[in-house]
Design a protein around this motif. Structure first.
Motif, short mmCIF file in Angstrom:
data_model
loop_
_atom_site.label_atom_id
_atom_site.label_comp_id
_atom_site.label_asym_id
_atom_site.label_seq_id
_atom_site.Cartn_x
_atom_site.Cartn_y
_atom_site.Cartn_z
N UNK A 48 0.81 -1.37 -0.13
CA UNK A 48 0.15 -0.03 -0.10
C UNK A 48 1.03 1.11 0.04
N UNK A 49 1.75 1.48 0.98
CA UNK A 49 2.80 2.59 0.93
C UNK A 49 3.30 2.69 -0.30
N UNK A 50 4.35 1.92 -0.67
CA UNK A 50 4.93 2.06 -2.01
C UNK A 50 3.99 2.29 -3.30
N UNK A 51 3.01 1.78 -3.05
CA UNK A 51 2.18 2.04 -4.39
C UNK A 51 1.39 3.42 -4.41
N UNK A 52 1.15 4.23 -3.10
CA UNK A 52 1.01 5.47 -2.98
C UNK A 52 1.98 6.28 -3.31
N UNK A 53 3.29 5.75 -3.12
CA UNK A 53 4.29 6.68 -3.60
C UNK A 53 4.47 6.84 -5.16
N UNK A 54 4.25 5.72 -5.85
CA UNK A 54 4.06 5.36 -7.22
C UNK A 54 3.15 6.20 -7.81
N UNK A 55 1.98 6.32 -7.37
CA UNK A 55 0.83 7.26 -7.71
C UNK A 55 1.41 8.45 -7.60
N UNK A 56 1.87 9.03 -6.65
CA UNK A 56 2.54 10.46 -6.40
C UNK A 56 3.45 10.62 -7.64
N UNK B 151 -8.95 3.61 3.56
CA UNK B 151 -7.35 3.68 3.98
C UNK B 151 -6.30 4.15 3.06
N UNK B 152 -6.73 3.80 1.91
CA UNK B 152 -5.79 4.22 0.74
C UNK B 152 -6.02 5.76 0.54
N UNK B 153 -7.21 6.31 0.86
CA UNK B 153 -7.28 7.74 0.69
C UNK B 153 -6.43 8.27 1.69
N UNK B 154 -6.55 7.86 2.68
CA UNK B 154 -5.83 8.51 4.13
C UNK B 154 -4.27 8.47 3.80
N UNK B 155 -3.88 7.35 3.10
CA UNK B 155 -2.46 7.24 2.82
C UNK B 155 -2.10 8.20 1.64
N UNK B 156 -3.00 8.33 0.44
CA UNK B 156 -2.71 9.20 -0.64
C UNK B 156 -2.50 10.67 -0.25
N UNK B 157 -3.34 11.18 0.84
CA UNK B 157 -3.05 12.43 1.36
C UNK B 157 -1.89 12.68 2.08
N UNK B 158 -1.54 11.56 2.84
CA UNK B 158 -0.26 11.66 3.73
C UNK B 158 0.84 11.70 2.88
N UNK B 159 0.89 11.35 1.58
CA UNK B 159 2.16 11.47 0.62
C UNK B 159 2.17 12.81 -0.01
N UNK B 160 0.82 13.45 -0.20
CA UNK B 160 1.05 14.78 -0.76
C UNK B 160 0.01 14.99 -1.73
N UNK B 161 -1.20 14.19 -1.87
CA UNK B 161 -2.33 14.49 -2.58
C UNK B 161 -3.37 15.56 -1.53
N UNK B 162 -4.23 16.09 -2.30
CA UNK B 162 -5.20 17.10 -1.68
C UNK B 162 -5.89 16.47 -0.68
N UNK B 163 -6.35 16.99 0.41
CA UNK B 163 -7.27 16.48 1.52
C UNK B 163 -8.51 16.18 1.00
N UNK B 164 -9.00 16.83 -0.10
CA UNK B 164 -10.30 16.86 -0.58
C UNK B 164 -10.51 15.65 -1.61
N UNK B 165 -9.27 14.87 -1.81
CA UNK B 165 -9.67 14.11 -2.76
C UNK B 165 -10.69 12.84 -2.62
N UNK B 166 -11.60 12.67 -3.51
CA UNK B 166 -12.48 11.59 -3.38
C UNK B 166 -12.17 10.01 -4.08
N UNK B 167 -13.12 9.41 -3.61
CA UNK B 167 -12.60 7.83 -4.11
C UNK B 167 -13.79 7.29 -4.70
N UNK B 168 -13.68 6.64 -5.93
CA UNK B 168 -14.80 6.04 -6.54
C UNK B 168 -14.59 4.30 -6.35
N UNK B 169 -15.64 3.66 -6.04
CA UNK B 169 -15.33 2.10 -6.09
C UNK B 169 -16.26 1.72 -7.02
#
Length: 582
Positions: free
Chosen positions: A360-368, A430-448
């Protein structure tokens, strides 16, 4: 990890036309004291041997209506065979077309259109009379000579007024209808009992360069956007596009490999992304909310399927080394995110792929990293999408990640296998929280994507499993009935999930059906083709598995066609096991 390339085809492309006809101000006997009036244009869009395609535009010139029924009678034995954007029925020569849930309301002056394919016996005259909600519209347009081949570029719809410069909705799905793909809708409606879901919105997959322009048998991007303008009416409407054509696409699979080789990044930019961006930037589409789901099943491969991991593949090593996944996604985000009414959502896998700590963490970094490549910035990412074209249950109610049985944690069960998440909703949050922590905007939304994760039917557990062991507790209570969490191809027992809806849970912009139910994930045997699609044994029901699925049976349905082709048996399975039930 799912691999899919939807492609559907109709015999005729849907074209938008300028409304013409004779106006009749009449009394609407189905709407109390409301005054009704209408104009109708019936146009034959193409014709061949004993078949034809037609488009019908209805304009309401009277008081607003909440629903409509259009009736006409054929004089030459014509038969309607399949349609879209309306529910069509025929008895003898009499045809009725009833509005769908998304296009029934017509304001005064409002228009809508629907299309269909039909058969004829050599004579194919345009009907002389139409009735809207039981009242005659005083005639259709004058007959004109129909084309013998489909039009190469349909007439354009009137431009819509663009929103204020630079404005975007916080959640594009809030207060908006969502585009119903008429090609998928026609396929679904043609299935027994398929009309129950044929009006649901699904994604439009741009899975190769040719999909942008379309063909005589399939709609191109402009065709879909023009149809969306008609569905939009006076409100807001979301169009969902899947951007899916990276160089060396799906490096860890075979069923959905793409047309571009690992090094063809320039072709991806100039022949794929640039033409899409040019169309989306056309001012006539500025009134649409265009959601792009960017490159399914791509970036996390650079974490989980490269050297040093037990599931490594040589192809994924190549894509990590040349950087073309990063460059391609960054370029797409930059070009598309520069268009004011485009909302980029990047694919972020699913809990059965990335839910472990070392994924999860490394994937969030790759997305960033991708979001900051090729001139892009995180501000051009509106959010992320999870479970795209996969089967992971939305919410497991019968056990929680913190549960234990006889002192043994649920995380130690064979099914969970130390994952941090039990289902897609908890993973998305949980992924949304991780993505915000690596620098994405706190207002990002998720689709499922909930198109195929309902897991209803007779096999759905009513409560937890027996507390005799942690495995019995989890396996007896889990909704997801796959043999293994790593199984992704045409899964037996799967069902339609939650219907598309906006803002269903904290941090979630919408539940969506991006993967169109009924379109195959991959062929269950090798089938020669010119689309670059290989044979993946995970789609073979006799396959005994590999390291990615714990050497388990694949759980795939038999007799599946190539990825993206219509798979009737799967569609029927999904309807039978839908949860909520149909």
């Amino acid at each position: 990890m799912s691999r899919t390339i939807p492609r559907t085809a109709l015999l005729a492309a849907l074209g938008l036309v300028t409304v013409a006809g004779t106006t009749a101000t009449v009394f609407d006997t189905t709407a109390g004291a409301a005054t009704a009036g209408c104009k109708v244009e019936y146009r034959i869009t193409n014709q061949w041997n004993t078949g034809f395609g037609a488009n019908v535009v209805v304009t309401n010139t009277g008081d607003p209506v909440a629903a409509w029924t259009l009736e006409w009678t054929y004089a030459n034995g014509q038969q309607v065979t399949q349609g879209w954007n309306a529910t069509l029925a025929q008895s003898g020569a009499a045809v009725t077309a009833k509005s769908m849930s998304y296009n029934g309301r017509l304001a005064t002056g409002g228009s809508t259109s629907f299309g269909f394919n039909g058969s004829h016996n050599g004579t194919n005259a345009i009907p002389a009379t139409f009735k809207l909600n039981g009242v005659t519209c005083n005639g259709a347009t004058d007959p004109s000579q129909p084309p013998t081949t489909p039009p190469t570029s349909p007439p354009t719809a009137p431009p819509t007024t663009p929103p204020p410069s630079g404005s975007q909705a916080d959640n594009p799905y809030a207060g908006a209808k969502v585009y119903v793909n008429p090609e998928w809708s026609a396929k679904a409606a043609a299935e027994p009992a398929g009309s129950r879901v044929a009006d649901q919105p699904t994604g439009v997959w741009l899975d190769r360069i040719a999909a942008i322009t379309g063909s005589a048998g399939s709609m191109g991007l402009r065709d879909h956007l023009d149809a969306a303008l008609t569905q939009k009416g006076g409100g807001e409407l979301v169009v969902q596009l899947v951007i899916y054509n990276l160089p060396g696409r799906d490096c860890a699979a075979l069923a959905s490999n793409g047309e571009l080789g690992p090094t063809e990044i320039d072709k991806y930019k100039t022949q794929y992304i640039d033409p899409i961006a040019a169309i989306l930037a056309d001012p006539k589409y500025a009134g649409l909310r265009i959601v792009t789901t960017v490159e399914i099943d791509s970036l996390p491969n650079l974490v989980t399927n490269v050297s040093g991991r037990p599931t490594a593949t040589a192809n994924c090593d190549v894509m990590k080394a040349n950087g073309n996944y990063i460059k391609g996604v960054g370029y797409a985000l930059n070009k598309l995110g520069s268009i004011a009414n485009v909302y980029n959502y990047v694919d972020a896998g699913h809990h059965g792929w990335l839910g472990w700590d070392d994924n999860l963490g490394p994937s969030a970094e790759i997305l960033k990293q991708a979001a900051t490549a090729e001139g892009s910035t995180p501000s051009k990412v509106h959010g992320f999408i999870v479970n795209t074209a996969n089967y992971s249950a939305l919410k497991e109610d019968n056990f929680k990640i913190g549960d234990s049985v006889n002192g043994t944690s649920v995380r130690q069960s064979k099914w969970i296998d130390w994952n941090r998440y039990t289902d897609e909703l908890s993973y998305a949050q949980g992924m949304r929280t991780k993505l915000v922590s690596v620098g994405f905007d706190a207002g990002i939304g998720m689709l499922i994507d909930t198109s195929r994760n309902g897991w209803g039917g007779a096999a759905r557990p009513a409560g937890p499993g027996a507390p005799t062991s942690v495995d019995a507790y989890v396996d007896g209570g889990r909704y997801d009935r796959r043999i293994h969490l790593g199984n992704w191809c045409n899964q037996a027992g799967a069902g339609l999930g939650e219907r598309p809806q906006a803002a269903p849970a904290a941090g979630i912009d919408a539940y969506v059906w991006i993967k169109p139910p009924g379109e195959s994930d991959g062929a269950s045997r090798e089938i020669p083709n010119d689309e670059g699609k290989g044979f993946d044994r995970m789609c073979d029901p006799t396959y005994t598995g590999n390291a990615r699925n714990g050497n388990s049976m694949s759980g795939a349905l038999p007799d599946a066609p190539l990825s993206g082709q219509w798979f009737s048996a799967q569609f029927q399975e999904l309807m039978k096991n839908a949860h909520p039930a149909l």
